[in-house]
Design a protein around this motif. Structure first.
Motif, PDB file in Angstrom:
ATOM      1  N   PRO A 191       6.625  -2.483  -4.138  1.00 45.67           N
ATOM      2  CA  PRO A 191       5.394  -3.129  -4.621  1.00 45.67           C
ATOM      3  C   PRO A 191       5.640  -4.550  -5.115  1.00 45.67           C
ATOM      4  N   ARG A 251       3.841  -7.968  -3.903  1.00 44.93           N
ATOM      5  CA  ARG A 251       3.172  -8.924  -4.782  1.00 44.93           C
ATOM      6  C   ARG A 251       3.693 -10.323  -4.570  1.00 44.93           C
ATOM      7  N   ARG A 290       2.402 -11.835  -1.472  1.00 42.60           N
ATOM      8  CA  ARG A 290       1.028 -12.286  -1.652  1.00 42.60           C
ATOM      9  C   ARG A 290       0.988 -13.606  -2.398  1.00 42.60           C
ATOM     10  N   TRP A 302       9.817  -9.029  10.672  1.00 42.41           N
ATOM     11  CA  TRP A 302      10.600  -7.872  11.123  1.00 42.41           C
ATOM     12  C   TRP A 302      11.727  -8.332  12.040  1.00 42.41           C
ATOM     13  N   ARG A 362      -4.189 -17.068   0.279  1.00 41.52           N
ATOM     14  CA  ARG A 362      -3.367 -16.147   1.019  1.00 41.52           C
ATOM     15  C   ARG A 362      -3.591 -14.725   0.510  1.00 41.52           C
ATOM     16  N   ASN A 363      -3.647 -14.639  -0.830  1.00 42.79           N
ATOM     17  CA  ASN A 363      -3.890 -13.352  -1.474  1.00 42.79           C
ATOM     18  C   ASN A 363      -5.209 -12.758  -1.001  1.00 42.79           C
ATOM     19  N   SER A 385      -5.053 -11.743   2.844  1.00 41.67           N
ATOM     20  CA  SER A 385      -4.320 -10.516   3.183  1.00 41.67           C
ATOM     21  C   SER A 385      -5.019  -9.304   2.614  1.00 41.67           C
ATOM     22  N   GLY A 386      -5.674  -9.505   1.445  1.00 39.60           N
ATOM     23  CA  GLY A 386      -6.431  -8.399   0.885  1.00 39.60           C
ATOM     24  C   GLY A 386      -7.576  -7.997   1.803  1.00 39.60           C
ATOM     25  N   SER A 396      -6.326  -6.108   4.743  1.00 43.54           N
ATOM     26  CA  SER A 396      -6.001  -4.711   4.446  1.00 43.54           C
ATOM     27  C   SER A 396      -7.258  -3.873   4.325  1.00 43.54           C
ATOM     28  N   ARG A 447      -2.391  -1.790   7.982  1.00 46.92           N
ATOM     29  CA  ARG A 447      -1.639  -1.996   6.747  1.00 46.92           C
ATOM     30  C   ARG A 447      -0.831  -0.762   6.405  1.00 46.92           C
ATOM     31  N   GLU A 503       2.152  -0.460   8.512  1.00 42.25           N
ATOM     32  CA  GLU A 503       3.218  -1.395   8.141  1.00 42.25           C
ATOM     33  C   GLU A 503       3.982  -0.900   6.923  1.00 42.25           C
ATOM     34  N   LYS A 523       2.095   3.154  -4.076  1.00 37.39           N
ATOM     35  CA  LYS A 523       2.328   2.083  -5.042  1.00 37.39           C
ATOM     36  C   LYS A 523       2.282   0.726  -4.368  1.00 37.39           C
ATOM     37  N   VAL A 524       2.836   0.647  -3.149  1.00 34.56           N
ATOM     38  CA  VAL A 524       2.800  -0.642  -2.464  1.00 34.56           C
ATOM     39  C   VAL A 524       1.350  -1.038  -2.161  1.00 34.56           C
ATOM     40  N   ALA A 559      -0.438  -2.364  -5.096  1.00 31.91           N
ATOM     41  CA  ALA A 559      -0.014  -3.640  -5.652  1.00 31.91           C
ATOM     42  C   ALA A 559      -1.004  -4.747  -5.350  1.00 31.91           C
ATOM     43  N   GLY A 560      -1.834  -4.536  -4.357  1.00 34.56           N
ATOM     44  CA  GLY A 560      -2.768  -5.589  -3.989  1.00 34.56           C
ATOM     45  C   GLY A 560      -4.121  -5.383  -4.664  1.00 34.56           C
ATOM     46  N   GLU A 583      -6.905  -5.237  -3.291  1.00 32.18           N
ATOM     47  CA  GLU A 583      -7.893  -4.540  -2.475  1.00 32.18           C
ATOM     48  C   GLU A 583      -8.038  -3.081  -2.860  1.00 32.18           C
TER      49      GLU A 583
END
Lengths: 109, 916
Positions: free
Chosen positions: A52, A56, A59, A67, B3-4, B7-8, B11, B18, B21, B64-65, B68-69, B71
């Motif tokens: 996570p 963050r 972002r 990759w 960017r945040n 990408s949100g 997703s 997402r 990935e 959890k990943v 983190a965003g 969204e």
């Protein structure tokens, strides 16, 4: 001491990750391994905290990901430090030194 | 940051990608861990096991990943919203009651707020309204001759001319008449033809530039237009007037209008949002140069040196000049002006009076308004009352949702057991409350639009067009939205907390039929506390409404000093028909003769002002030729009347005689005074036979008192009697000889003779306009309009509150009875009488009622104390009203709880005891 990884506050973890990536691009497991090895086993970061945090930071634009094929011929997501990340590392490094010095002074007094 | 965001969004819109990935990364982490251990020498199987142990739950890591965003929050919000809508649809009855209560509560709040916004908060649609200041508070209107110390807000024209040249302290000063003028308009092309009336406002040439208002077409007035008296007959017309009376003629610029016989040229049209600088019941149709005052008002010029005080003024501040500095400059200039007026000789006392005058500069961004001043208090009180109604509705909703949450206990337990956090459950309940509130608020907005129109038409007293608008602007919409959110928070918090605190153990079991569920007593206190809360607030509202209603009744029942049934009032203006003062007396004779001759008319008379009206003509007087010492204040209110005035109104005559036809122009000037005048100025002996002179130059000469009549009310029913004198119209000259009102006493309903009176006037002179026709009751109502406004609305709100409280009590009682079905069944089976069960249930609600009343009494007393200023004839602690309020409240609530109580008695013991 798997619980010790929880002692790493989120901000400190990010700083350590940035420093690790400062040396060379790495994938998630590599970062965890490097931190554990260099700290002599004091800090063990579990993926539940690391992944996570990586998301963050990505972002926030401090690291970039793509990759690649890893050394054992498997696909892995490699992270690279960006210019913004390098600047953030320096700032957080300074802040950390400042705090550590202050704590030291209090403990010495 | 972008960017945040991006990408949100990606997703959210492509969750599959997402997810894939993230899963790939976690998988790769696992593989790397395994490979590393294998290279260290572990067997593959051991390596895999160790790696699993390290990662623990891959599912949780993935989660959890994802979390983190930002969204995730958005996604769970959307999920909550959809779930809330489903929940709302699941219980349609409850949701309908909730939405209707919310619509009523929020709608009422929005309606009152819209009016408050229009009247008190909205700024004028001009450039930088916050830089506008008015000279004084602009509440004085009329034509006066002033000399008292204190703050001034009304000025003579030459003061404006004196001060307007200086632009050091203020960036422009404008003057305008303190009252609008009604004018008679003829389109200049048609030489004759019907005349219409319009409202004109006399303004200085700097008016539009100081305000910063741009025209829609043509130009506005400029200082050249008001440079010389009597020339530059130009007009700037309002958008509405252009649309409705000039058919939105695109070529209107340059057209001529005959205003009171003088030809004016239209030079500009204002945009539709502009209504001038005064927010009152009469909205100007056109703005005319102040230098055309004699033509527009059809009165001698008020523009001369040493003129009377009749102008309000505004200025535009300079950004770098503080208000205090501008204010002291203005005050000093005014004092200098007044001193110069006195001439060479000035008494010390006069000097002292002048130095006590001042001009406060007050923010004028919202315009000047008399309506605002009189409605400020009532509207504030009403806003608080309607807020209380909303709180009562919230208590109802909280109870409804609490009951619903209790019935969803099993669902919550299941969710908690499956890993949901308590916060998530609370959030979902709050979201449901928010959705209900927004739906109710949306409906309420529509309701408010209609309600606001009703309120505005009341405040405007049916004026044909108004500057107040029922359309919500941004501020109102934000207010409604804020109210929705606040309301949702208020009524959602208790159910949210209750739901999130569901104890997992026990509630999941199948058998929940016990006489008291888990966590019994705490659970049941809250709904009852909410009922008590509602009862308390309802009592406050009922008491306040009761006192206001009694105030209304007291005002209505006041003795006005006249017989106020069956009188028709007609407003006309001989000036519009071109009558000069010399021809007035014959006109009056003809009018009265013609109307007297009508069947159904008992008597008729004419007067300068109507028997009841807000403003008055008045003047200082000197008695019996003795000059009044400067320390004393001897004055009287005045009106001019024809013969038969007191007979038409049926005001009793106490001494001497009333004005008669014999009091003609050449005779001794006759005046009738009221009892207060006689008692105050001639306490010993008879006032009849004495005389007085009037300072107002329009009523020159010695007036002899020929009669004394009983005191009557003139401006409002609550006033204390003041000295009043009636003069004979025929014995005045010039402008003061004009009479504008006809009083007609009819044998029956005044409305019935209205058309005949109209025809009779047309017969006398077809050019005489009928400006207004109303009964004296309607005229009286217009004096107490804001008391009627506030008492009507207060009763509506009190009724609404009572209804909501009853519904609430009904709901809680019903729920309580249903919950106690088993207990009631057992009691019945054991032989308890029906009455006993009825009483048992009723007792619960009576206890709540009693507690609510006990808490509500001191609160009511405090509230009534706060509105003391608006009461008349009742004390704030009036026991009769309080008792009546308690009785009404109790009756309603007992009725509301009777139905559930009777249900209790109908419980069939067999069904009650049967297991589910």
């Amino acid at each position: 001491m798997t619980d010790a990884s929880r002692d790493l506050v989120q901000g400190t973890l990010e700083m350590l990750v940035l420093k690790t990536l400062d040396l060379e691009p790495m994938h998630g497991y590599g970062i965890a391994l490097r931190i554990e090895q260099v700290s002599g086993g004091v800090f063990r970061v579990n993926p539940g905290s690391l992944l996570p945090a990586l998301s963050r930071m990505e972002r926030a634009g401090r690291i970039k990901a793509d990759w690649r094929i890893s050394e054992n011929n498997r696909r892995a997501k490699y992270y690279v430090l960006t210019a913004r990340g390098r600047k953030a590392l320096e700032e957080e490094r300074r802040e950390w030194d400042r705090r550590a010095a202050a704590i030291g002074k209090i403990l010495e007094a | 940051m972008f960017r945040n965001f991006w990408s949100g969004m990606r997703s959210l819109l492509r969750p599959g990608e997402r997810n894939a990935e993230i899963a790939a990364e976690v998988q790769s982490f696992f593989e790397q861990a395994v490979e590393h251990r294998v290279r260290m020498g572990m067997s593959r199987a051991d390596a895999e096991r160790a790696a699993h142990a390290e990662i623990r739950s891959a599912e949780m890591v993935r989660h959890k990943v994802w979390a983190a965003g930002w969204e995730t929050s958005a996604e769970s919000l959307v999920r909550d919203l959809r779930y809330s809508v489903r929940q709302i649809l699941r219980s349609p009855g409850l949701s309908l009651v909730a939405i209707v209560s919310l619509a009523l509560g929020i709608g009422a709040n929005t309606a009152i707020f819209t009016v408050i916004n229009d009247l008190m908060l909205k700024q004028l649609p001009v450039r930088d309204p916050q830089m506008l200041v008015s000279f004084g508070d602009g509440q004085d209107a009329g034509i006066m001759a002033l000399s008292d110390p204190g703050p001034y807000d009304i000025f003579p024209y030459d003061f404006y001319r004196h001060i307007a040249v200086d632009r050091d302290e203020l960036d422009g000063i404008a003057a305008f008449a303190s009252f609008p003028a009604q004018v008679s308009i003829r389109a200049a092309s048609a030489g004759s033809g019907p005349a219409t009336q319009a409202i004109g406002h006399l303004v200085s040439g700097s008016f539009f530039s100081v305000l910063g208002a741009e025209p829609l077409m043509g130009r506005t007035l400029n200082p050249n237009d008001t440079a010389t008296e009597g020339s530059n007959a130009v007009a700037v017309i309002s958008h509405r007037y252009w649309r409705e009376n000039l058919a939105a003629d695109p070529g209107v610029i340059g057209r001529s209008l005959a205003i009171n016989g003088t030809t004016f040229v239209v030079v500009g049209v204002m945009p539709s949002s502009f209504f001038g600088v005064q927010l009152n019941q009469l909205v100007p149709d056109m703005w005319l140069p102040i230098t055309m005052q004699p033509q527009v008002m059809m009165q001698p010029s008020l523009l001369k040196e040493d003129g009377l005080f009749w102008i309000n003024m505004i200025g535009r501040r300079k950004p770098d000049v503080p208000v205090a500095q501008a204010q002291s400059w203005v005050t000093v200039e005014f004092q200098r002006f007044l001193t110069a007026r006195e001439g060479a000789q000035i008494s010390a006392r006069r000097q002292q009076q002048i130095s006590g005058t001042n001009i406060p500069l007050m923010p004028a961004g919202a315009g000047l308004s008399h309506m605002r001043k009189s409605y400020e208090g009532p509207l504030t009180a009403l806003m608080i009352m309607v807020g209380l109604v909303l709180l009562i509705a919230c208590a109802n909703l909280a109870n409804l949702l609490l009951a619903k949450a209790a019935s969803r206990a099993r669902e919550f337990c299941a969710r908690l057991a499956l890993g949901s956090s308590r916060g998530r459950i609370a959030r979902q309940i709050l979201t449901e409350a928010l959705v209900l509130a927004l739906i109710g608020g949306g409906l309420g907005l529509g309701l408010a639009f209609w309600a606001t129109r009703v309120l505005i038409s009341f405040i405007d007293q049916g004026a044909k067009h108004t500057a107040l608008s029922p359309t919500p602007d941004v501020r109102v919409l934000l207010f409604t939205l804020g109210t929705c959110v606040l309301t949702a928070g208020l009524f959602g918090i208790a159910p949210a907390l209750r739901g999130s605190r569901t104890q997992v153990a026990g509630a999941l079991s199948a058998n929940t039929r016990t006489t008291s569920g888990a966590g019994a007593s705490a659970q049941h206190v809250l709904p009852k506390a909410l009922i008590v809360f509602q009862v308390t607030l309802s009592l406050v509202l009922l008491t306040v409404a009761g006192l206001l209603l009694r105030t209304m009744e007291n005002l209505r029942a006041q003795d006005l000093g006249m017989n106020r049934t069956n009188i028709l009032l007609v407003n006309t203006n001989p000036k519009f028909a071109g009558y000069q003062p010399e021809r007035l007396n014959t006109l009056y004779d003809r009018i009265l003769a013609r109307i007297d001759a009508l069947p159904g008319v008992q008597s008729a008379s004419m007067s300068g002002g109507p028997p009841l009206q807000r403003g008055s003509w008045g003047s200082p007087i000197d008695l019996d030729g003795r000059p009044t010492p400067p320390t004393e204040n001897i004055s009287a209110l005045l009106n001019r009347v024809s013969a038969g005035y007191f007979e038409t109104l049926e005001t009793p005559l106490l001494r001497g005689r009333t004005i008669r036809a014999e009091d003609h122009a050449d005779g001794v000037k006759a005046a009738v005074v009221n009892k207060t005048f006689a008692n105050r100025y001639f306490p010993s002996g008879d006032a009849v036979g004495h005389s007085f002179t009037i300072a107002d130059p329009g009523a020159a000469g010695v007036w002899h008192i020929v009669g004394v009549v009983r005191d009557s009310k003139h401006n409002n029913p609550a006033e204390r009697p003041a000295p009043f004198a009636w003069l004979a119209t025929t014995q005045l000259t010039g402008n003061d000889q004009y009479a504008y009102w006809i009083e007609v006493r009819s044998a029956g309903d005044p409305h019935k003779i209205a058309s005949e009176v109209r025809a009779a006037l047309a017969e006398v002179d077809a050019n005489l306009p009928i400006l207004e026709m109303k009964t004296i009751e309607e005229q009286f109502d217009s004096l107490i309009d804001q008391q009627r406004f506030v008492s009507k609305l207060a009763s509506v709100f009190a009724g609404l509150a009572l209804m909501l409280a009853c519904i609430g009590l009904y709901g809680v009682m019903t729920y309580s009875v249903v919950r106690r079905t088993t207990e009631l069944g057992v009691r019945m089976a054991l032989g308890a009488p029906q009455v006993g069960l009825l009483w048992m249930v009723l007792r619960e609600s009576l206890v709540l009622l009693a507690i609510g009343v006990v808490l509500g009494l001191p609160l009511s007393l405090a509230a009534t104390q706060a509105i003391k200023a608006g009461l008349f004839g009742v004390s704030p602690a009036d026991p009769v009203t309080l008792i009546a309020a308690v009785v009404v409240l109790s009756a309603a609530l007992v009725t509301g709880s009777l139905i559930p109580a009777r249900r209790a008695t109908r419980v069939d013991p067999m069904t009650a005891l049967r297991c589910e």
